[in-house]
Design an enzyme around this catalytic site. Structure first.
Site, PDB file in Angstrom:
ATOM      1  N   ASP A  16       0.833  -1.204   0.000  1.00 45.29           N
ATOM      2  CA  ASP A  16       0.000   0.000   0.000  1.00 45.29           C
ATOM      3  C   ASP A  16       0.873   1.263   0.000  1.00 45.29           C
ATOM      4  OD1 ASP A  16      -2.352   1.410  -0.030  1.00 45.29           O
ATOM      5  OD2 ASP A  16      -2.718   1.240   2.113  1.00 45.29           O
ATOM      6  N   HIS A  33       2.441   3.457  -8.950  1.00 48.63           N
ATOM      7  CA  HIS A  33       2.351   2.006  -9.187  1.00 48.63           C
ATOM      8  C   HIS A  33       3.576   1.516  -9.965  1.00 48.63           C
ATOM      9  CE1 HIS A  33      -1.534   2.048  -7.433  1.00 48.63           C
ATOM     10  NE2 HIS A  33      -2.133   2.678  -8.424  1.00 48.63           N
ATOM     11  N   LEU A 127      11.513 -19.978  -5.370  1.00 48.34           N
ATOM     12  CA  LEU A 127      10.563 -19.060  -4.718  1.00 48.34           C
ATOM     13  C   LEU A 127       9.199 -19.241  -5.367  1.00 48.34           C
ATOM     14  CD1 LEU A 127       9.958 -16.586  -2.845  1.00 48.34           C
ATOM     15  CD2 LEU A 127      10.475 -15.133  -4.815  1.00 48.34           C
TER      16      LEU A 127
HETATM   17  C1  FPP Z   1      -1.970   0.177  -3.202  1.00 48.58           C
HETATM   18  O1  FPP Z   1      -1.525   1.506  -3.267  1.00 48.58           O
HETATM   19  C2  FPP Z   1      -1.450  -0.561  -4.317  1.00 48.58           C
HETATM   20  C3  FPP Z   1      -2.185  -1.195  -5.245  1.00 48.58           C
HETATM   21  C4  FPP Z   1      -3.668  -1.188  -5.283  1.00 48.58           C
HETATM   22  C5  FPP Z   1      -1.569  -1.905  -6.349  1.00 48.58           C
HETATM   23  C6  FPP Z   1      -0.275  -2.578  -6.049  1.00 48.58           C
HETATM   24  C7  FPP Z   1       0.390  -2.775  -7.334  1.00 48.58           C
HETATM   25  C8  FPP Z   1       1.720  -2.684  -7.582  1.00 48.58           C
HETATM   26  C9  FPP Z   1       2.754  -2.527  -6.589  1.00 48.58           C
HETATM   27  C10 FPP Z   1       2.190  -2.723  -8.971  1.00 48.58           C
HETATM   28  C11 FPP Z   1       1.523  -3.677  -9.894  1.00 48.58           C
HETATM   29  C12 FPP Z   1       1.773  -5.078  -9.555  1.00 48.58           C
HETATM   30  C13 FPP Z   1       2.326  -5.969 -10.374  1.00 48.58           C
HETATM   31  C14 FPP Z   1       2.407  -7.378  -9.905  1.00 48.58           C
HETATM   32  C15 FPP Z   1       2.906  -5.634 -11.684  1.00 48.58           C
HETATM   33  P1  FPP Z   1      -2.616   2.660  -3.302  1.00 48.58           P
HETATM   34  O2  FPP Z   1      -2.803   3.028  -4.729  1.00 48.58           O
HETATM   35  O3  FPP Z   1      -3.849   2.223  -2.591  1.00 48.58           O
HETATM   36  O4  FPP Z   1      -1.884   3.788  -2.513  1.00 48.58           O
HETATM   37  P2  FPP Z   1      -2.568   4.896  -1.584  1.00 48.58           P
HETATM   38  O5  FPP Z   1      -3.173   4.159  -0.411  1.00 48.58           O
HETATM   39  O6  FPP Z   1      -1.417   5.748  -1.182  1.00 48.58           O
HETATM   40  O7  FPP Z   1      -3.570   5.603  -2.429  1.00 48.58           O
END
Ligand code: FPP
Length: 240
Positions: A16, A33, A127
């Site tokens: 997150d 992201h 892994l």
């Molecule tokens: C949460 O941050 C993150 C996500 C919903 C997506 C996680 C995805 C990645 C790390 C990249 C894509 C993954 C792959 C496997 C290629 P948020 O957007 O909720 O952050 P915030 O809480 O600060 O708004």
């Protein structure tokens, strides 16, 4: 680093804070992201040395469809790009890549890449990487209940009294995967957000205020060290 954890350690991560990381820099969320993918790459590299055999990352929840369309398609695009660019490397490193969640509901190009990743890496065992996509813990449990009900309908001799935890577990997305030992959440929120509801019954939780793009293998190492110092009693008492 190395030798911190013994056995088949399973670490599950709620990645997150990508959006807030980007906002702090005046960047669009999608670049957060993209930075998150770079963090994921470095964490995957670090896992074998740290004794982590299973890594599950929560990449897209059943609730994430509520996000703006452009963000959803950017996330799916990043996933496709990630597999296209990294699959050979992951394969060479002995990483098995498996998606968990309602993958059938994803767009065809995403499903195609996921299927290719699985077909290429399915025999790897350094892994076990599980990418939770269109994943919801409640949806997973509902799926298991439905599967058992279906069995009961088909088999007149089905013994409902014999339904036990193993029977339920056997209908989860990945019944062979041990439950997570440690759940890490970045971004500072103290909640589970519909992740691995069944599997985390006795998992240790480690929350950090760091945003996911700022998380490094050194932080993972610290989380594992703290986890190892904890006393897991599974509902029992110390040294009974
Ligand atoms: C949460 O941050 C993150 C996500 C919903 C997506 C996680 C995805 C990645 C790390 C990249 C894509 C993954 C792959 C496997 C290629 P948020 O957007 O909720 O952050 P915030 O809480 O600060 O708004």
């Amino acid at each position: 680093m190395g030798g911190l954890a013994e056995g088949a350690v399973h670490v599950a991560i709620i990645m997150d804070g990508n959006g807030r990381w980007a906002k702090r820099r005046g960047l669009p969320r999608t670049l957060g992201h993209r930075a998150g993918v770079e963090t994921l790459k470095s964490i995957i590299e670090a896992c074998p040395e740290l004794g982590i055999r299973y890594l599950t990352v929560y990449a897209f929840s059943t609730e994430n469809w509520k996000r703006p369309k452009n963000e959803v398609s950017a996330l799916m695009g990043l996933l496709v790009e990630y597999i296209e660019k990294e699959l050979d490397h992951l394969h060479r490193k002995g990483v098995r890549v498996q998606a968990i969640g309602d993958v059938e509901a994803l767009a065809e190009p995403v499903r195609r890449q996921l299927a290719k990743a699985w077909e290429t890496t399915r025999n790897n065992d350094v892994l076990y990487l599980q990418v939770a996509l269109n994943y919801g813990g409640r949806a997973e449990i509902v799926g298991a209940v439905k599967a058992l009900a279906e069995k009961a309908r088909e088999d007149g001799d089905f013994d409902i009294g014999a339904i036990d935890q193993e029977a339920v577990r056997s209908h989860m997305y990945c019944p062979q995967t041990p439950d997570p030992d440690l759940v890490i959440r970045t971004g500072g929120e103290y909640r589970i957000s519909n992740f691995f509801l069944w599997q985390i019954a006795y998992s240790e939780l480690w929350v950090t205020p760091l945003f996911w793009p700022d998380f490094t293998p050194a932080h993972l190492e610290r989380a594992l060290k703290e986890y190892k110092d904890r006393d897991r009693r599974y509902g029992g008492v110390e040294n009974a």
